[in-house]
Write an enzyme that holds these catalytic residues in place. Structure first.
Site: not given
Lengths: 206, 311
Positions: B55-56, B83, B105, B133
């Site tokens: 959702r974010t 990698k 995030r 957040h």
């Protein structure tokens, strides 16, 4: 932050921010070019002109551009209702998000947009602002309207036209044509915001 | 001057109110047939997601697109990060591509702060570890304000896994700034050790604060961060700290129920409660897009941002 909130809406040297030095009183070197009775007469005339051209208030929608355009749209709507005995739709249209000079200044707070539920489709929209200058605000308003729907016609009413257009835009209804130099500042005071009605002119070489 | 949204603790009351007021105006855009504004045309927003999120990420993507920005989505899976590329090298790559804003995030607390030193664009924290957040807290405050009006003096109870919750941290700071009184409710094992400077009350007894709450915000029990046993059993947790219909009945009439999602139905919140009229869970998602539009607008539209702390 405060800079953003007190930012005048226009790129032009025209003071219409929320915080006005001296409030409704003229500051040094300012002189009134229109007083309360003049503004009153001009608005009454414009109200009649709008009505006459639209042949009645049914399809009309008066949209003021914040902050002082909103007040003027409200006053015009009241006057039309007095004449016709029927209410006419009015509201406000914030054009900040559509301006072409956003990147030239710090981010700014948004004004209010209030539209009737029925929207703008099929209406005769009259945009109302206090001062017409470069025409860039009106261009932004036309773009904003385009995203909101398809009016039958869009017209423009302003209290003062001070010239110096930068775009091919003209007003349909003008309270007063005020020839100015670019060095001058035009300030519109309205009782609802500034505790008095007046159009004040300042600065520039005469 | 570089400005970012990294933490709600950086936001002054004026900043926070400006974001909420701007969001209030932008909320109208979601109701229009053309849900688009030209404001951020030609600007690039990179969504840099090192942790899973639906959702974010979608919410930020929708917000940026409604403002006409170009959006580049970057998720750690299937990228050079797998990698072994470092955060700094990833940042320099984004910088070279000319990102105007990076929405990040990351599983590590403080990653957005580091990133802010490496890129010229604005950095928006979309959740870092167990730290903050901020846009979730802003959308929560926006949802509360729409339902309840001014937040001054409102009593907000946040219940659950506070220890691992960045949502709780961001909300405590923001709601305090906005004048609300926050009470955290959790088992002692799920509260951080050092909470001395948190501007809130703490309680272990959900039932005691329930009847005095205008807002009850349930937090998700974060199984993925539970590497120790914090409570005896899911059943016991649910009994003591879950919001069931019976507890809902004891809340004040006007009080609302919030949850940042995703929910564990039947664990911290009963399905009937989550779906009732007093639950704002779906509204919160809608409001998320609006609030993120406001944040992107205020950070990116002008010659310099109108909000955020200096970095």
């Amino acid at each position: 932050m405060n800079a953003a909130r007190n930012q005048a809406r226009d790129d032009e040297p025209r003071s219409n921010g929320e915080v006005v030095p001296g409030g409704g009183r003229p500051v040094d070197g300012e002189r009134a070019v229109l007083e309360a009775p003049d503004i009153n007469r001009a608005l009454t005339r414009i109200a009649h002109e709008i009505l006459e051209r639209a042949k009645g208030p049914e399809k009309l929608l008066l949209l003021g551009i914040p902050t002082r355009g909103t007040v003027l749209a409200r006053r015009l709507a009241d006057r039309i209702e007095q004449v016709e005995g029927r209410p006419v739709a009015s509201g406000s249209l914030d054009v900040t998000m559509y301006r072409d000079d956003l990147r030239l200044r710090p981010a700014r707070a948004l004004g209010r947009t209030d539209l009737p539920k029925e929207g703008v489709d099929g209406r005769i929209v009259v945009l109302v602002d206090d001062v017409l200058y470069s025409g860039r605000t009106v261009r932004a308003a036309l773009d904003a309207l385009n995203d909101l729907g398809r009016p039958t016609a869009v017209r423009l009413a302003v209290l003062v036209d001070r010239g110096h257009r930068e775009l091919p835009i003209r007003a349909d209804y003008v309270g007063k044509n005020l020839p100015t130099s670019r060095a001058e500042t035009v300030r519109v005071c309205l009782a609802e915001i500034d505790q008095r009605d007046a159009v004040l002119l300042r600065g520039g070489q005469r | 001057m570089m400005r970012h949204l990294l933490s709600t603790a950086d936001l002054s009351r004026d900043d926070a109110l400006l974001i909420l007021d701007t969001a209030e105006q932008l909320a109208q855009v979601s109701g229009r047939s053309i849900k688009k504004l030209p404001t951020l045309r030609g600007r690039t927003v990179v969504n840099l997601f090192f942790e899973d999120s639906t959702r974010t990420r979608i919410s930020f993507e929708a917000a940026a697109k409604r403002l006409s920005a170009d959006v580049i989505n970057f998720s750690a899976k299937g990228s050079s990060v797998s990698k072994g590329e470092s955060l700094k090298d990833t940042a320099l790559t984004l910088q070279a591509m000319g990102a105007d804003a990076v929405v990040i995030r990351h599983g590590a607390s403080g990653a957005p702060h580091r990133l802010a030193n490496w890129v010229d664009g604005s950095v928006v924290n979309a959740g870092d570890g167990t730290h903050e957040h901020p846009t979730q807290a802003l959308l929560d405050a926006f949802t509360m304000r729409r339902r309840l009006g001014d937040l001054d003096g409102r009593r907000v109870t946040i219940v659950g896994d506070v220890l691992h919750s960045r949502v709780a941290r961001s909300n405590v700071h923001l709601l305090h700034t906005l004048g609300a009184e926050v009470t955290l409710v959790a088992p002692p094992t799920l509260l951080p050790v050092a909470m001395g400077d948190w501007p809130c009350e703490v309680s272990y007894d959900f039932d005691a604060v329930l009847s005095k709450s205008d807002v009850v915000m349930m937090l998700r029990v974060q199984h993925e961060r539970m590497n120790a046993s914090y409570f005896p059993s899911a059943r016991e947790y649910s009994r003591r700290y879950g919001l069931d219909p019976e507890r809902l009945g004891r809340m004040p009439e006007e009080a609302i129920v919030m949850h940042p999602g995703p929910m564990n139905r039947g664990m911290e919140i009963a399905a009937e409660v989550a779906d009732c009229a007093r639950s704002t869970i779906v509204e919160q998602v809608t409001n998320g897009v609006t609030v993120r539009m406001a944040v992107l607008y205020l950070l990116l539209s002008g010659s310099e941002p109108a909000i955020g702390g200096n970095q």
